[in-house]
Design a protein around this motif. Sequence first.
Motif, PDB file in Angstrom:
ATOM      1  N   GLU A  81       0.612  -1.358   0.356  1.00 17.59           N
ATOM      2  CA  GLU A  81      -0.117  -0.389  -0.103  1.00 17.59           C
ATOM      3  C   GLU A  81       0.892   1.533   0.138  1.00 17.59           C
ATOM      4  O   GLU A  81       2.270   1.157   0.419  1.00 17.59           O
ATOM      5  N   ARG A  82       0.168   2.121  -0.400  1.00 16.12           N
ATOM      6  CA  ARG A  82       1.135   3.326  -0.468  1.00 16.12           C
ATOM      7  C   ARG A  82       1.911   3.549   1.217  1.00 16.12           C
ATOM      8  O   ARG A  82       1.039   3.895   1.745  1.00 16.12           O
ATOM      9  N   VAL A  83       3.191   4.739   1.177  1.00  8.26           N
ATOM     10  CA  VAL A  83       3.578   4.555   2.304  1.00  8.26           C
ATOM     11  C   VAL A  83       2.388   5.761   2.811  1.00  8.26           C
ATOM     12  O   VAL A  83       2.225   6.201   4.645  1.00  8.26           O
ATOM     13  N   VAL A 122      -9.261  12.189 -10.567  1.00 11.09           N
ATOM     14  CA  VAL A 122      -9.218  12.350  -9.267  1.00 11.09           C
ATOM     15  C   VAL A 122      -9.286  11.315  -7.738  1.00 11.09           C
ATOM     16  O   VAL A 122     -10.017  11.024  -8.050  1.00 11.09           O
ATOM     17  N   ARG A 123      -8.180  11.184  -7.496  1.00 10.06           N
ATOM     18  CA  ARG A 123      -7.126  10.340  -6.021  1.00 10.06           C
ATOM     19  C   ARG A 123      -7.740  11.842  -4.427  1.00 10.06           C
ATOM     20  O   ARG A 123      -6.938  12.158  -4.383  1.00 10.06           O
ATOM     21  N   PHE A 124      -8.677  10.971  -4.165  1.00  8.37           N
ATOM     22  CA  PHE A 124      -8.720  11.990  -2.940  1.00  8.37           C
ATOM     23  C   PHE A 124      -8.594  10.619  -2.041  1.00  8.37           C
ATOM     24  O   PHE A 124      -8.547   9.569  -2.243  1.00  8.37           O
ATOM     25  N   VAL A 157      -0.284  17.065  -7.772  1.00  4.87           N
ATOM     26  CA  VAL A 157      -0.808  15.683  -6.694  1.00  4.87           C
ATOM     27  C   VAL A 157      -0.435  16.945  -5.499  1.00  4.87           C
ATOM     28  O   VAL A 157       0.573  17.122  -4.660  1.00  4.87           O
ATOM     29  N   GLY A 158      -2.304  17.183  -4.521  1.00  6.17           N
ATOM     30  CA  GLY A 158      -1.957  18.659  -3.956  1.00  6.17           C
ATOM     31  C   GLY A 158      -2.830  17.953  -2.265  1.00  6.17           C
ATOM     32  O   GLY A 158      -2.642  16.633  -2.650  1.00  6.17           O
ATOM     33  N   ASN A 159      -3.764  18.679  -2.136  1.00  5.06           N
ATOM     34  CA  ASN A 159      -4.350  18.429  -0.744  1.00  5.06           C
ATOM     35  C   ASN A 159      -5.241  19.359  -0.448  1.00  5.06           C
ATOM     36  O   ASN A 159      -5.430  20.210  -1.415  1.00  5.06           O
ATOM     37  N   ASP A 160      -5.889  18.764   0.199  1.00  5.33           N
ATOM     38  CA  ASP A 160      -6.837  19.566   1.151  1.00  5.33           C
ATOM     39  C   ASP A 160      -6.688  20.997   2.326  1.00  5.33           C
ATOM     40  O   ASP A 160      -7.933  21.954   2.117  1.00  5.33           O
ATOM     41  N   GLY A 368      12.574  17.564  -3.872  1.00  7.77           N
ATOM     42  CA  GLY A 368      12.619  15.769  -3.916  1.00  7.77           C
ATOM     43  C   GLY A 368      11.521  15.283  -4.003  1.00  7.77           C
ATOM     44  O   GLY A 368      11.488  14.476  -3.514  1.00  7.77           O
ATOM     45  N   ARG A 369      10.360  16.356  -3.595  1.00  5.34           N
ATOM     46  CA  ARG A 369       9.066  15.307  -4.340  1.00  5.34           C
ATOM     47  C   ARG A 369       9.379  14.619  -5.700  1.00  5.34           C
ATOM     48  O   ARG A 369       8.777  13.870  -6.002  1.00  5.34           O
ATOM     49  N   ASN A 370       9.752  15.490  -6.777  1.00  2.00           N
ATOM     50  CA  ASN A 370      10.023  15.061  -7.695  1.00  2.00           C
ATOM     51  C   ASN A 370      10.864  13.431  -7.926  1.00  2.00           C
ATOM     52  O   ASN A 370      10.233  13.057  -8.824  1.00  2.00           O
ATOM     53  N   SER A 372      10.988  11.260  -5.139  1.00  3.26           N
ATOM     54  CA  SER A 372      10.176  10.398  -4.154  1.00  3.26           C
ATOM     55  C   SER A 372       8.803   9.613  -4.923  1.00  3.26           C
ATOM     56  O   SER A 372       9.108   9.001  -5.084  1.00  3.26           O
ATOM     57  N   TYR A 373       8.426  10.748  -5.874  1.00  5.83           N
ATOM     58  CA  TYR A 373       7.314   9.712  -6.711  1.00  5.83           C
ATOM     59  C   TYR A 373       7.684   8.955  -7.356  1.00  5.83           C
ATOM     60  O   TYR A 373       7.297   7.559  -7.444  1.00  5.83           O
ATOM     61  N   PHE A 374       8.143   8.874  -8.370  1.00  9.41           N
ATOM     62  CA  PHE A 374       8.900   7.999  -9.307  1.00  9.41           C
ATOM     63  C   PHE A 374       9.194   6.292  -8.340  1.00  9.41           C
ATOM     64  O   PHE A 374       8.761   6.039  -9.138  1.00  9.41           O
ATOM     65  N   THR A 376       8.607   5.758  -5.804  1.00  6.67           N
ATOM     66  CA  THR A 376       7.497   5.099  -4.917  1.00  6.67           C
ATOM     67  C   THR A 376       7.379   4.020  -5.612  1.00  6.67           C
ATOM     68  O   THR A 376       6.478   2.711  -5.485  1.00  6.67           O
ATOM     69  N   GLN A 377       6.344   4.668  -6.906  1.00  4.33           N
ATOM     70  CA  GLN A 377       5.843   4.093  -8.207  1.00  4.33           C
ATOM     71  C   GLN A 377       6.510   2.424  -7.776  1.00  4.33           C
ATOM     72  O   GLN A 377       5.558   1.493  -8.574  1.00  4.33           O
ATOM     73  N   ILE A 378       7.566   2.748  -8.791  1.00  2.00           N
ATOM     74  CA  ILE A 378       8.700   1.406  -8.863  1.00  2.00           C
ATOM     75  C   ILE A 378       8.646   0.266  -7.942  1.00  2.00           C
ATOM     76  O   ILE A 378       8.593  -0.799  -8.108  1.00  2.00           O
TER      77      ILE A 378
HETATM   78 FE1  HDD Z   1       3.235  13.557  -1.581  1.00  3.37          FE
HETATM   79  C1  HDD Z   1       1.320  10.314  -2.291  1.00  3.37           C
HETATM   80  C2  HDD Z   1       0.808  15.727  -1.485  1.00  3.37           C
HETATM   81  C3  HDD Z   1       4.898  16.098   0.394  1.00  3.37           C
HETATM   82  C4  HDD Z   1       5.860  11.584  -0.790  1.00  3.37           C
HETATM   83  N1  HDD Z   1       1.461  12.238  -1.011  1.00  3.37           N
HETATM   84  C5  HDD Z   1       1.044  11.718  -1.993  1.00  3.37           C
HETATM   85  C6  HDD Z   1      -0.569  11.433  -2.387  1.00  3.37           C
HETATM   86  C7  HDD Z   1      -0.781  12.730  -2.352  1.00  3.37           C
HETATM   87  C8  HDD Z   1       0.777  13.747  -1.948  1.00  3.37           C
HETATM   88  C9  HDD Z   1      -2.147  13.223  -2.209  1.00  3.37           C
HETATM   89  C10 HDD Z   1      -1.467  10.484  -2.591  1.00  3.37           C
HETATM   90  C11 HDD Z   1      -1.581  10.499  -4.090  1.00  3.37           C
HETATM   91  C12 HDD Z   1      -2.401   8.780  -4.763  1.00  3.37           C
HETATM   92  O1  HDD Z   1      -3.843   9.401  -4.317  1.00  3.37           O
HETATM   93  O2  HDD Z   1      -1.310   7.869  -5.110  1.00  3.37           O
HETATM   94  N2  HDD Z   1       3.059  15.146  -0.721  1.00  3.37           N
HETATM   95  C13 HDD Z   1       1.122  15.592  -0.948  1.00  3.37           C
HETATM   96  C14 HDD Z   1       1.932  17.488  -0.511  1.00  3.37           C
HETATM   97  C15 HDD Z   1       3.131  17.673  -0.262  1.00  3.37           C
HETATM   98  C16 HDD Z   1       3.522  16.320  -0.161  1.00  3.37           C
HETATM   99  C17 HDD Z   1       0.968  17.860  -0.953  1.00  3.37           C
HETATM  100  C18 HDD Z   1       3.598  18.583   0.285  1.00  3.37           C
HETATM  101  C19 HDD Z   1       3.096  19.553  -0.335  1.00  3.37           C
HETATM  102  N3  HDD Z   1       5.367  13.571   0.063  1.00  3.37           N
HETATM  103  C20 HDD Z   1       5.666  14.899   0.308  1.00  3.37           C
HETATM  104  C21 HDD Z   1       7.266  14.972   0.151  1.00  3.37           C
HETATM  105  C22 HDD Z   1       7.466  13.770   0.077  1.00  3.37           C
HETATM  106  C23 HDD Z   1       6.402  12.919  -0.528  1.00  3.37           C
HETATM  107  C24 HDD Z   1       7.801  16.390   0.692  1.00  3.37           C
HETATM  108  C25 HDD Z   1       8.973  12.703   0.163  1.00  3.37           C
HETATM  109  C26 HDD Z   1       9.954  12.761   0.374  1.00  3.37           C
HETATM  110  N4  HDD Z   1       4.065  11.232  -1.290  1.00  3.37           N
HETATM  111  C27 HDD Z   1       4.644  11.035  -1.460  1.00  3.37           C
HETATM  112  C28 HDD Z   1       5.427   9.342  -1.997  1.00  3.37           C
HETATM  113  C29 HDD Z   1       3.994   9.075  -2.468  1.00  3.37           C
HETATM  114  C30 HDD Z   1       2.491  10.602  -1.841  1.00  3.37           C
HETATM  115  C31 HDD Z   1       6.390   8.494  -0.805  1.00  3.37           C
HETATM  116  C32 HDD Z   1       3.577   8.453  -1.339  1.00  3.37           C
HETATM  117  C33 HDD Z   1       2.604   7.039  -2.314  1.00  3.37           C
HETATM  118  C34 HDD Z   1       2.973   7.251  -3.617  1.00  3.37           C
HETATM  119  O3  HDD Z   1       3.530   8.301  -3.084  1.00  3.37           O
HETATM  120  O4  HDD Z   1       1.805   7.249  -4.963  1.00  3.37           O
HETATM  121  O5  HDD Z   1       6.179   9.695  -2.572  1.00  3.37           O
END
Ligand code: HDD
Length: 706
Positions: A81-83, A122-124, A157-160, A368-370, A372-374, A376-378
């Motif tokens: 599951e997503r971390v 859109v995924r919430f 990829v945002g938040n509320d 850093g996010r740029n 991390s996401y790629f 984690t998908q691997i």
């Molecule tokens: Fe993140 C998932 C939003 C900071 C690393 N993040 C994830 C998802 C959302 C956000 C909505 C779920 C995507 C989905 O529905 O699949 N994250 C944010 C926001 C942040 C943020 C708004 C601050 C601006 N995230 C953040 C940081 C890191 C991550 C600083 C790592 C350095 N986020 C991840 C992740 C996830 C993730 C570990 C877990 C599953 C995924 O990516 O696909 O890579």
Amino acid sequence: MSSVAQKILPNSLANAKTADMKNELVDVKDQKGMTTDFGLPVSDPDRWLKVSNGENIGPHLLEDPIAREKIHRFDHERIPERVVHARGSAAFGYFKAFNSDAEKYTSAGVLTDPSRTTPVFVRFSTVQGSRGSADTVRDVRGFATKFYTQEGNWDLVGNDIPIFFIQEAMKFPDFVHAVKPEPHNEVPTGQSAHNNFWDYFNLQSETSHMVMWAMSDRGIPRSFRMMQGFGVNTFTLTNAAGELFFVKFHWLPELGVHSFTWDEALKICGQDPDFHRKDLNEAIENGAPPKWTLAIQVIPETQEHDFDFDILDATKIWPEELVPLIPIGEMILNKTVDEYFTQTEQVAFCTSHVVPGIGFSDDPLLQGRNLSYFDTQISRLGINWEELPINRPICPYMNFNRDGKARHRITKGTVNYWPNRFEQIPPVAVENGGYRQHPAKIAGVKERMRGAKFQEHYSQAQLFYNSLADHEKLHLIKAISFELSHCDDPLVYENAIPRLNDIDHDMAVQVAKNVGGPAPSEPNRKNHGKKSKNLSQLDFMPKTPTIKSRRIAILIADGFDAAVVEAAKGAFLAAGAVPFVIGPRRGEIMPEGAGQKGVFADHHFEGQRSTMFDAIFIPSGRACAQTLASNGRAIHWVLEAFGHLKAIGAVGEAVAFLESACRLPGISFAQFETVGSAPSGGAITVDFGVVTAPKFSAPSSISEGW
Ligand code: HDD
């Protein structure tokens, strides 16, 4: 539009993405019979091939390919599951740009060309809890949008909540460890109410602002459909002339921003842990597709340093007085997913997915996010995750990345490298649409640092707190008190008080009293007293009050007035609300008067609770009122709804029942407007309006007691 997609979906819902997935979409009901994965018709899916003498069961044979395939496939059903953001729900829809002057800022067609319809998914999500956690916990909500544009996928990829807990990506693992269940006992699920989260808050003052938001009513939204969304990070836009602008993205919900009360949220966690998930699907299926306006805030490159905060600091908002919102388009979610796993679970977002005209800033969280996401998908989906139907673009895509596990695209050709003697798939020149990297002059010292403005952590936490209405402040204080009460280490709850005292003295004193910490005698720092607009949820009431998609419980018992129920139901439906009949049993409930047809109750009193509805209506009818008045659960229904300041409509004998149930004789119902009239001619005095805005105020002892 492909004809296959049209067969699968009504025309109004089919779009380029649903057409793209048509080959993978198989409807179980169209299939003739059961086969193995390799197509062998299966005659017996229940009995493993065994050695037997016809009567007694003997050993199982490994040679049975049907049994082995079934068990092997089952053994491997789960993926990691997503971390974070493990629990989510999603929907399809589309985005359309307005006829705005967005072209001044960006060359991105998705944001500027009103003739385009861009499919979206859109995924919430909630952040802290695991996949099986409850929907209505106090948490930040994820709001991730995949735009399938003509130039590739853009993932916002945002938040509320418009800001974040930390300023720098390298802190993310520590922050997430601190908020997730504690390592020794995996407690708590879906909550930040524990020692480690608050310990982190105490030690990392940059979390101050975000903790205020998370503890406010924003942490317990009524519905995904009633939340704002934010890109949070600072991105960049570039226009056709190559000029650069810093940008923040905002989603503004058509229905306004609404929350549960904490008591409702807590109860629904048990009563219906899938409440938000169901709510999204229910609204779409009932013809109330949620809608958001996309707005941007832009700052020209030259003005980057004109503010007293760093515009690349994700713990800061850009106050709208300084940088106004510019509406540029709208998004509608109008189709539920066909299969949870292949779509909602396998969708994978990357902040690094942008399209021409959109780019990154040096926001240290985004950088850093740029990465991390790629990555984690691997681990979640494998290296070919971008090929999965839900993730692949709808525009043509081709390059020389090859092979890897579970590659399923078959690429014909004799070369798989660039440059090649045939000049196959050459790079696309910028003039022809190739991604243009904005040239930026960089000079500096290699060091681990964060700028001076990043060191200020309290000003906007105060701004947010000051901007809340009184009841919102009260909710926030109660939320923090709830959380700190769940911390059993005095080192944690006592040390939180001086940190709160850095934000607001009164708040710190009240929390200290509630949780048993030492109440500070004076402020740690002065509250500057400033406010900003559009931080309080009260600033987000819909322009035209609406009950569209709101759930209304019609509470009845035998002997109700059929004409009133019929008229009320009709009025609710006509206004787009979703009425449910709740009775003493799920079955036919008989009205007063001989020879009348009964009404079938959707649920019995015990089957649902008032928390799951936005408003209650009780019709007239003497016997009905008597039964309700003698039923403890029926009394609880209205008393609880009243305590949550929900609109309750009553007609005739039901008014007396309501007065006695709520133990408040003399409540005036005159304030409700008439929205319908009974065929008998009697007025039905009920208008639920915006149900989260109380139309009358109950004594606070009652509303707070719930
Ligand atoms: Fe993140 C998932 C939003 C900071 C690393 N993040 C994830 C998802 C959302 C956000 C909505 C779920 C995507 C989905 O529905 O699949 N994250 C944010 C926001 C942040 C943020 C708004 C601050 C601006 N995230 C953040 C940081 C890191 C991550 C600083 C790592 C350095 N986020 C991840 C992740 C996830 C993730 C570990 C877990 C599953 C995924 O990516 O696909 O890579």
